[in-house]
Design a protein around this motif. Structure first.
Motif, PDB file in Angstrom:
ATOM      1  N   GLY A  40      16.931  12.820  37.087  1.00 24.72           N
ATOM      2  CA  GLY A  40      16.009  12.094  37.360  1.00 24.72           C
ATOM      3  C   GLY A  40      15.110  10.483  37.419  1.00 24.72           C
ATOM      4  N   HIS A  41      13.590  10.532  36.934  1.00 23.81           N
ATOM      5  CA  HIS A  41      13.828   9.137  37.182  1.00 23.81           C
ATOM      6  C   HIS A  41      13.536   8.366  36.061  1.00 23.81           C
ATOM      7  CE1 HIS A  41      13.988  10.015  41.335  1.00 23.81           C
ATOM      8  NE2 HIS A  41      13.818   8.705  41.669  1.00 23.81           N
ATOM      9  N   LEU A  42      12.763   7.275  35.610  1.00 24.37           N
ATOM     10  CA  LEU A  42      12.449   6.459  34.647  1.00 24.37           C
ATOM     11  C   LEU A  42      10.892   5.908  35.290  1.00 24.37           C
ATOM     12  CD1 LEU A  42      15.963   4.584  32.793  1.00 24.37           C
ATOM     13  CD2 LEU A  42      14.313   6.814  32.112  1.00 24.37           C
ATOM     14  N   ARG A  43       9.948   6.131  34.091  1.00 27.16           N
ATOM     15  CA  ARG A  43       8.639   5.851  34.686  1.00 27.16           C
ATOM     16  C   ARG A  43       8.215   5.690  33.388  1.00 27.16           C
ATOM     17  NH1 ARG A  43       6.877   8.064  40.104  1.00 27.16           N
ATOM     18  NH2 ARG A  43       4.451   8.127  39.177  1.00 27.16           N
ATOM     19  N   ALA A  44       7.555   4.385  33.681  1.00 26.63           N
ATOM     20  CA  ALA A  44       6.770   3.700  32.495  1.00 26.63           C
ATOM     21  C   ALA A  44       4.846   3.217  33.250  1.00 26.63           C
ATOM     22  CB  ALA A  44       6.856   2.162  32.562  1.00 26.63           C
ATOM     23  N   SER A  45       3.907   3.588  32.632  1.00 21.53           N
ATOM     24  CA  SER A  45       2.187   3.067  33.272  1.00 21.53           C
ATOM     25  C   SER A  45       1.990   1.829  32.295  1.00 21.53           C
ATOM     26  CB  SER A  45       1.877   4.801  32.887  1.00 21.53           C
ATOM     27  OG  SER A  45       2.187   5.162  32.047  1.00 21.53           O
ATOM     28  N   LEU A  46       1.149   0.899  33.262  1.00 22.64           N
ATOM     29  CA  LEU A  46       0.392   0.319  32.403  1.00 22.64           C
ATOM     30  C   LEU A  46      -0.265   0.468  32.285  1.00 22.64           C
ATOM     31  CD1 LEU A  46       1.093  -2.600  31.293  1.00 22.64           C
ATOM     32  CD2 LEU A  46       0.433  -3.756  33.232  1.00 22.64           C
ATOM     33  N   TYR A  47      -2.062  -0.211  31.046  1.00 24.15           N
ATOM     34  CA  TYR A  47      -2.926   0.616  31.053  1.00 24.15           C
ATOM     35  C   TYR A  47      -3.744  -0.682  30.772  1.00 24.15           C
ATOM     36  CZ  TYR A  47      -1.352   5.046  31.501  1.00 24.15           C
ATOM     37  OH  TYR A  47      -1.094   5.831  32.332  1.00 24.15           O
ATOM     38  N   ARG A  48      -4.928  -1.123  30.408  1.00 26.68           N
ATOM     39  CA  ARG A  48      -5.970  -2.090  29.879  1.00 26.68           C
ATOM     40  C   ARG A  48      -7.041  -1.695  29.567  1.00 26.68           C
ATOM     41  NH1 ARG A  48      -6.163  -7.898  32.883  1.00 26.68           N
ATOM     42  NH2 ARG A  48      -6.786  -8.196  31.008  1.00 26.68           N
ATOM     43  N   ARG A  83      -4.435  -8.043  26.715  1.00 23.68           N
ATOM     44  CA  ARG A  83      -4.748  -6.740  26.046  1.00 23.68           C
ATOM     45  C   ARG A  83      -3.908  -5.232  27.573  1.00 23.68           C
ATOM     46  NH1 ARG A  83      -4.311  -6.437  20.935  1.00 23.68           N
ATOM     47  NH2 ARG A  83      -4.515  -4.327  20.016  1.00 23.68           N
ATOM     48  N   TYR A  84      -2.907  -5.412  26.707  1.00 19.40           N
ATOM     49  CA  TYR A  84      -1.784  -4.081  27.514  1.00 19.40           C
ATOM     50  C   TYR A  84      -1.832  -2.895  26.771  1.00 19.40           C
ATOM     51  CZ  TYR A  84      -2.520  -6.618  31.712  1.00 19.40           C
ATOM     52  OH  TYR A  84      -3.171  -7.458  32.649  1.00 19.40           O
ATOM     53  N   ALA A  85      -1.225  -1.896  27.699  1.00 24.66           N
ATOM     54  CA  ALA A  85      -0.396  -1.284  26.217  1.00 24.66           C
ATOM     55  C   ALA A  85       0.076  -0.261  27.655  1.00 24.66           C
ATOM     56  CB  ALA A  85      -1.266   0.329  25.645  1.00 24.66           C
ATOM     57  N   VAL A  86       1.255   0.437  27.614  1.00 28.35           N
ATOM     58  CA  VAL A  86       2.590   0.639  28.327  1.00 28.35           C
ATOM     59  C   VAL A  86       2.930   2.555  27.378  1.00 28.35           C
ATOM     60  CG1 VAL A  86       4.564   1.162  29.602  1.00 28.35           C
ATOM     61  CG2 VAL A  86       3.707  -1.475  28.842  1.00 28.35           C
ATOM     62  N   MET A  87       3.340   3.619  28.146  1.00 27.28           N
ATOM     63  CA  MET A  87       3.713   4.842  28.172  1.00 27.28           C
ATOM     64  C   MET A  87       4.833   4.831  29.166  1.00 27.28           C
ATOM     65  SD  MET A  87       2.072   8.726  28.135  1.00 27.28           S
ATOM     66  CE  MET A  87       2.825   8.686  30.303  1.00 27.28           C
ATOM     67  N   ALA A  88       5.958   5.026  28.624  1.00 27.99           N
ATOM     68  CA  ALA A  88       6.792   5.165  29.580  1.00 27.99           C
ATOM     69  C   ALA A  88       7.888   6.804  29.232  1.00 27.99           C
ATOM     70  CB  ALA A  88       7.959   4.278  29.165  1.00 27.99           C
ATOM     71  N   TYR A  89       8.605   6.985  29.958  1.00 29.71           N
ATOM     72  CA  TYR A  89       9.399   8.670  30.059  1.00 29.71           C
ATOM     73  C   TYR A  89      10.043   8.677  31.004  1.00 29.71           C
ATOM     74  CZ  TYR A  89       6.156  10.318  34.289  1.00 29.71           C
ATOM     75  OH  TYR A  89       4.865  10.617  34.986  1.00 29.71           O
ATOM     76  N   HIS A  90      11.036   9.649  30.698  1.00 29.05           N
ATOM     77  CA  HIS A  90      12.369  10.252  31.393  1.00 29.05           C
ATOM     78  C   HIS A  90      11.928  11.265  32.417  1.00 29.05           C
ATOM     79  CE1 HIS A  90      16.889  11.317  31.287  1.00 29.05           C
ATOM     80  NE2 HIS A  90      15.835  10.640  32.636  1.00 29.05           N
ATOM     81  N   ASP A  91      11.559  11.041  33.040  1.00 32.36           N
ATOM     82  CA  ASP A  91      11.117  12.348  34.350  1.00 32.36           C
ATOM     83  C   ASP A  91      12.148  13.151  34.940  1.00 32.36           C
ATOM     84  OD1 ASP A  91       9.305  14.232  35.952  1.00 32.36           O
ATOM     85  OD2 ASP A  91       9.308  12.009  37.124  1.00 32.36           O
ATOM     86  N   GLU A  92      13.248  13.517  33.690  1.00 31.90           N
ATOM     87  CA  GLU A  92      14.287  14.104  34.025  1.00 31.90           C
ATOM     88  C   GLU A  92      14.683  15.159  35.621  1.00 31.90           C
ATOM     89  OE1 GLU A  92      17.055  14.694  30.344  1.00 31.90           O
ATOM     90  OE2 GLU A  92      14.421  15.411  29.996  1.00 31.90           O
ATOM     91  N   ASN A  93      13.393  16.231  35.627  1.00 32.41           N
ATOM     92  CA  ASN A  93      12.696  17.070  37.200  1.00 32.41           C
ATOM     93  C   ASN A  93      12.368  16.088  37.985  1.00 32.41           C
ATOM     94  OD1 ASN A  93      10.451  16.731  36.030  1.00 32.41           O
ATOM     95  ND2 ASN A  93      10.007  19.206  35.613  1.00 32.41           N
ATOM     96  N   ALA A  94      12.204  14.815  37.982  1.00 30.40           N
ATOM     97  CA  ALA A  94      12.036  14.681  39.411  1.00 30.40           C
ATOM     98  C   ALA A  94      10.334  14.479  39.544  1.00 30.40           C
ATOM     99  CB  ALA A  94      12.560  14.405  40.235  1.00 30.40           C
ATOM    100  N   ASP A  95       9.377  15.319  39.155  1.00 34.70           N
ATOM    101  CA  ASP A  95       8.029  15.572  39.297  1.00 34.70           C
ATOM    102  C   ASP A  95       7.506  14.755  39.275  1.00 34.70           C
ATOM    103  OD1 ASP A  95       7.525  16.204  36.306  1.00 34.70           O
ATOM    104  OD2 ASP A  95       7.064  18.384  37.073  1.00 34.70           O
TER     105      ASP A  95
END
Length: 144
Positions: A40-48, A83-95
Motif C-alpha cells: 500500500g501507501h504511507l499517508r500523513a495529514s497536517l492539521y492546524r 502550531r500544527y499536528a500530524v496524523m500518519a498511517y500505513h494504508d496497507e490496502n490503499a483505500d
C-alpha cells in the motif's frame, strides 16, 4: 536603459516583498519510523485546528507515497509558521483511509506527532508542535 527613481523604488519594493513572502514559508519533514512492509501507501495529514484533527478531508495538506519497509520520509512544503499536528498511517490496502476495528481501534499502522500515549481518541493538544524557521523535522513511530 535608464531607470527612473520611481521605477527603482518599485523594483526594490517588489524584491523585498517577494523575499519576505518566501522567508515565511516553511518545510516540514515527517520521518515515519518502523514501517512494517511495502504493501500500500504511507499517508500523513497536517492539521492546524483541534476541531479538524484526524479528519483527513479537513486537513491543511495530505501527502502520500508508496510504502517501503523500514523508515520513510514525507515532506510538507510551503507552510506558514504556526502550531500544527500530524496524523500518519500505513494504508496497507490503499483505500485512502485509516481502517478501524469495531469503529474505534486502528487496524493499520498509525502514529501521531509527539508520539503521545493515547487512551481514547487522540487530542490535538497532545500532538501539537510549533513549525518555525525554514525547516522542521519530526519523528513519528508507527504502531501496528
Amino acid at each position: 536603459m535608464k531607470m527612473t527613481q520611481a521605477s527603482q523604488g518599485l523594483l526594490l519594493a517588489c524584491l523585498l516583498t517577494a523575499g519576505h513572502a518566501l522567508a515565511d514559508e516553511s518545510r516540514l519533514l515527517v520521518n515515519l519510523l518502523g514501517v512494517r512492509d511495502a504493501a500500500g501507501h504511507l499517508r500523513a495529514s497536517l492539521y492546524r485546528e483541534p476541531e479538524t484533527f484526524r479528519k483527513e478531508d479537513k486537513a491543511v495538506k495530505v501527502v502520500s507515497l508508496p510504502a517501503a519497509k523500514g523508515d520513510a520520509k514525507l515532506v510538507f512544503t510551503d507552510l506558514p509558521p504556526g502550531r500544527y499536528a500530524v496524523m500518519a498511517y500505513h494504508d496497507e490496502n490503499a483505500d485512502q483511509k485509516l481502517n478501524l476495528r469495531f469503529g474505534m481501534f486502528p487496524a493499520e499502522g498509525y502514529g501521531l506527532s509527539n508520539n503521545p500515549n493515547v487512551m481514547g481518541p487522540p487530542r490535538f493538544a497532545d500532538s501539537a508542535f510549533e513549525l518555525a524557521g525554514p525547516e522542521t523535522a519530526i519523528d513519528i513511530k508507527l504502531a501496528y
